[in-house]
Write a protein that holds these residues in place. Sequence first.
Motif, mmCIF file in Angstrom:
data_model
loop_
_atom_site.group_PDB
_atom_site.id
_atom_site.type_symbol
_atom_site.label_atom_id
_atom_site.label_comp_id
_atom_site.label_asym_id
_atom_site.label_seq_id
_atom_site.Cartn_x
_atom_site.Cartn_y
_atom_site.Cartn_z
ATOM 1 N N VAL A 121 0.730 -1.292 -0.002
ATOM 2 C CA VAL A 121 -0.111 -0.150 -0.108
ATOM 3 C C VAL A 121 0.851 1.304 0.020
ATOM 4 O O VAL A 121 0.672 2.093 -0.624
ATOM 5 C CB VAL A 121 -1.003 -0.224 1.229
ATOM 6 C CG1 VAL A 121 -1.755 1.192 1.322
ATOM 7 C CG2 VAL A 121 -1.878 -1.335 0.993
ATOM 8 N N ALA A 122 1.837 1.329 0.616
ATOM 9 C CA ALA A 122 2.754 2.324 0.880
ATOM 10 C C ALA A 122 3.645 2.857 -0.403
ATOM 11 O O ALA A 122 3.944 3.987 -0.815
ATOM 12 C CB ALA A 122 3.754 2.288 2.019
ATOM 13 N N ALA A 123 4.019 1.878 -1.234
ATOM 14 C CA ALA A 123 4.773 2.187 -2.461
ATOM 15 C C ALA A 123 4.109 1.484 -3.585
ATOM 16 O O ALA A 123 4.601 0.728 -4.226
ATOM 17 C CB ALA A 123 6.158 1.499 -2.215
ATOM 18 N N PRO A 124 2.968 2.235 -4.059
ATOM 19 C CA PRO A 124 2.350 2.193 -5.377
ATOM 20 C C PRO A 124 3.328 1.859 -6.417
ATOM 21 O O PRO A 124 4.019 3.009 -6.611
ATOM 22 C CB PRO A 124 1.033 2.847 -5.297
ATOM 23 C CG PRO A 124 1.609 4.170 -4.728
ATOM 24 C CD PRO A 124 2.591 3.676 -3.285
ATOM 25 N N SER A 125 3.100 1.511 -7.452
ATOM 26 C CA SER A 125 3.849 1.459 -8.982
ATOM 27 C C SER A 125 3.068 2.316 -9.648
ATOM 28 O O SER A 125 2.167 2.937 -9.501
ATOM 29 C CB SER A 125 4.101 0.050 -9.270
ATOM 30 O OG SER A 125 2.861 -0.556 -9.649
ATOM 31 N N SER A 126 3.597 2.466 -10.832
ATOM 32 C CA SER A 126 2.952 3.326 -12.031
ATOM 33 C C SER A 126 1.570 2.727 -12.241
ATOM 34 O O SER A 126 1.488 1.648 -12.511
ATOM 35 C CB SER A 126 3.802 3.176 -13.306
ATOM 36 O OG SER A 126 5.206 3.752 -13.069
ATOM 37 N N GLU A 185 8.671 -8.573 -7.275
ATOM 38 C CA GLU A 185 8.432 -9.051 -5.810
ATOM 39 C C GLU A 185 6.889 -8.347 -5.608
ATOM 40 O O GLU A 185 6.192 -9.072 -4.785
ATOM 41 C CB GLU A 185 9.368 -8.370 -5.106
ATOM 42 C CG GLU A 185 10.745 -8.887 -5.376
ATOM 43 C CD GLU A 185 11.360 -8.767 -6.305
ATOM 44 O OE1 GLU A 185 11.299 -7.566 -7.155
ATOM 45 O OE2 GLU A 185 12.384 -9.260 -6.531
ATOM 46 N N ARG A 186 6.332 -7.297 -5.890
ATOM 47 C CA ARG A 186 5.226 -6.870 -5.694
ATOM 48 C C ARG A 186 4.271 -7.538 -6.281
ATOM 49 O O ARG A 186 3.055 -7.957 -5.615
ATOM 50 C CB ARG A 186 5.133 -5.266 -6.367
ATOM 51 C CG ARG A 186 5.863 -4.256 -5.465
ATOM 52 C CD ARG A 186 5.810 -3.035 -6.039
ATOM 53 N NE ARG A 186 4.629 -2.595 -6.369
ATOM 54 C CZ ARG A 186 3.687 -2.011 -5.420
ATOM 55 N NH1 ARG A 186 3.999 -2.137 -4.153
ATOM 56 N NH2 ARG A 186 2.384 -1.754 -5.730
ATOM 57 N N GLU A 243 -16.947 -2.557 -16.033
ATOM 58 C CA GLU A 243 -17.674 -2.039 -15.075
ATOM 59 C C GLU A 243 -17.045 -1.640 -13.582
ATOM 60 O O GLU A 243 -17.356 -0.715 -12.881
ATOM 61 C CB GLU A 243 -18.965 -2.768 -14.948
ATOM 62 C CG GLU A 243 -18.931 -3.985 -14.366
ATOM 63 C CD GLU A 243 -20.176 -5.084 -14.187
ATOM 64 O OE1 GLU A 243 -20.478 -5.451 -13.122
ATOM 65 O OE2 GLU A 243 -20.975 -4.537 -15.075
ATOM 66 N N ASP A 244 -15.841 -2.579 -13.352
ATOM 67 C CA ASP A 244 -15.212 -2.102 -12.304
ATOM 68 C C ASP A 244 -13.882 -1.455 -12.542
ATOM 69 O O ASP A 244 -12.862 -1.407 -11.661
ATOM 70 C CB ASP A 244 -14.493 -3.504 -11.505
ATOM 71 C CG ASP A 244 -16.202 -4.038 -10.792
ATOM 72 O OD1 ASP A 244 -16.797 -3.481 -10.381
ATOM 73 O OD2 ASP A 244 -16.330 -5.442 -10.823
ATOM 74 N N SER A 245 -13.644 -0.979 -13.632
ATOM 75 C CA SER A 245 -12.438 -0.571 -14.252
ATOM 76 C C SER A 245 -12.240 0.736 -13.531
ATOM 77 O O SER A 245 -12.798 1.539 -12.963
ATOM 78 C CB SER A 245 -12.670 -0.565 -15.594
ATOM 79 O OG SER A 245 -13.292 0.605 -15.993
ATOM 80 N N GLY A 246 -10.688 1.340 -13.698
ATOM 81 C CA GLY A 246 -10.270 2.591 -12.982
ATOM 82 C C GLY A 246 -8.848 2.565 -12.859
ATOM 83 O O GLY A 246 -8.140 1.577 -13.477
ATOM 84 N N ARG A 247 -8.339 3.644 -12.573
ATOM 85 C CA ARG A 247 -6.903 3.530 -12.257
ATOM 86 C C ARG A 247 -6.289 2.448 -11.237
ATOM 87 O O ARG A 247 -6.985 2.713 -10.133
ATOM 88 C CB ARG A 247 -6.486 5.086 -11.860
ATOM 89 C CG ARG A 247 -5.038 5.317 -11.831
ATOM 90 C CD ARG A 247 -4.808 6.966 -11.516
ATOM 91 N NE ARG A 247 -4.983 7.281 -10.161
ATOM 92 C CZ ARG A 247 -5.992 8.129 -9.783
ATOM 93 N NH1 ARG A 247 -6.798 8.582 -10.515
ATOM 94 N NH2 ARG A 247 -6.135 8.299 -8.383
ATOM 95 N N ASN A 248 -5.381 2.003 -11.415
ATOM 96 C CA ASN A 248 -4.711 0.972 -10.663
ATOM 97 C C ASN A 248 -3.543 0.769 -10.404
ATOM 98 O O ASN A 248 -2.754 1.240 -11.525
ATOM 99 C CB ASN A 248 -5.541 -0.297 -10.805
ATOM 100 C CG ASN A 248 -6.018 -1.026 -9.565
ATOM 101 O OD1 ASN A 248 -5.606 -0.723 -8.306
ATOM 102 N ND2 ASN A 248 -7.010 -2.088 -9.624
ATOM 103 N N ASP A 249 -2.903 -0.022 -9.458
ATOM 104 C CA ASP A 249 -1.464 -0.336 -9.563
ATOM 105 C C ASP A 249 -1.560 -1.491 -10.581
ATOM 106 O O ASP A 249 -1.859 -2.404 -10.451
ATOM 107 C CB ASP A 249 -1.143 -1.036 -7.972
ATOM 108 C CG ASP A 249 0.379 -1.227 -7.714
ATOM 109 O OD1 ASP A 249 0.878 -1.982 -8.322
ATOM 110 O OD2 ASP A 249 0.808 -0.516 -7.060
ATOM 111 N N ARG A 250 -0.244 -1.248 -11.415
ATOM 112 C CA ARG A 250 -0.144 -2.490 -12.357
ATOM 113 C C ARG A 250 0.291 -3.641 -11.674
ATOM 114 O O ARG A 250 -0.186 -4.754 -12.258
ATOM 115 C CB ARG A 250 1.249 -1.904 -13.190
ATOM 116 C CG ARG A 250 1.495 -3.062 -14.450
ATOM 117 C CD ARG A 250 2.578 -2.334 -15.304
ATOM 118 N NE ARG A 250 2.964 -3.277 -16.434
ATOM 119 C CZ ARG A 250 3.893 -4.105 -16.494
ATOM 120 N NH1 ARG A 250 4.854 -3.936 -15.785
ATOM 121 N NH2 ARG A 250 4.042 -4.533 -17.675
ATOM 122 N N ALA A 251 1.127 -3.670 -10.781
ATOM 123 C CA ALA A 251 1.401 -5.157 -9.994
ATOM 124 C C ALA A 251 0.287 -5.791 -9.363
ATOM 125 O O ALA A 251 -0.075 -6.965 -9.274
ATOM 126 C CB ALA A 251 2.497 -4.831 -8.850
#
Length: 272
Positions: A153-158, A228-229, A186-194
Amino acid sequence: MTAGRCTHDLELHDDVVIKRYASWERGEPHREWKALTLLAEHAPGLAPTPVDAALDARPPVIVMSRLPGRVLRGEHATDEQIRAVAAALDRLHRVPRRVVEAVEPAPWGPVAAVTKTRAWAGRRPDLGGDPVVREAYRAGVAWLASAAPDRLVAAPSSPVLGLADGNRANYLWDEHGRRVRLIDWEDSGRNDRAFELGELCEHISHLDGSLDARRLLAHVDLAPGEAERVRDFRRLIALGWFLQLGPGGPAAPHNPAGTLEAQAARVLRLLG
């Protein structure tokens, strides 16, 4: 990660699909229309083309193009299909960052997954007496209490535009075009790639057919530290499903006998 939620009805025509939403409290129609519109501009052909919408109707409705092919859920994915999934994800993740950053965050992402999985573990669900299941629970609880989930949670990726739903039924194999397209935004959005990669690898639909996660990830160009993520997100998401599969759990009625035991073994392999 939602078990057994029916969210829409589909009306199939020769060239279009009409989607009527059964629930929309999380903005599902708006999320899907936004994603389809952006993809039509930045990754044409990767998803259905948006045709028309009544987003504020009751129920909301979207009309989109109908894509050829069959879903990968229930299939034993071939090497060619796995490479096609990786190619589709590569196109999706190349939507420009400036575009992605203007998109609303997905409702299912790292913070929600860590919070909910820890909450499920804290309820001490009834998982029966199988020794492998009990060992998976002990190991999972210990991992959840470690610093690893907090680091996710503390270190999100691009950020990327993501489905936020790893169900293999969202991956459509086009036999003629020899490619994969993505449906159900329908659940889409901006998210962490990992997180998105971990969600695809560990969604419970992996038990219905097969899609080799190791081979898939071998075809994905991971940034330094991202492997690792992805590994830890896989652990988190696998644990989340495991904790819902006990007798009386929300995911139990939708999966065949033996699913809990199989998921327990998978959790132990991932944590090992």
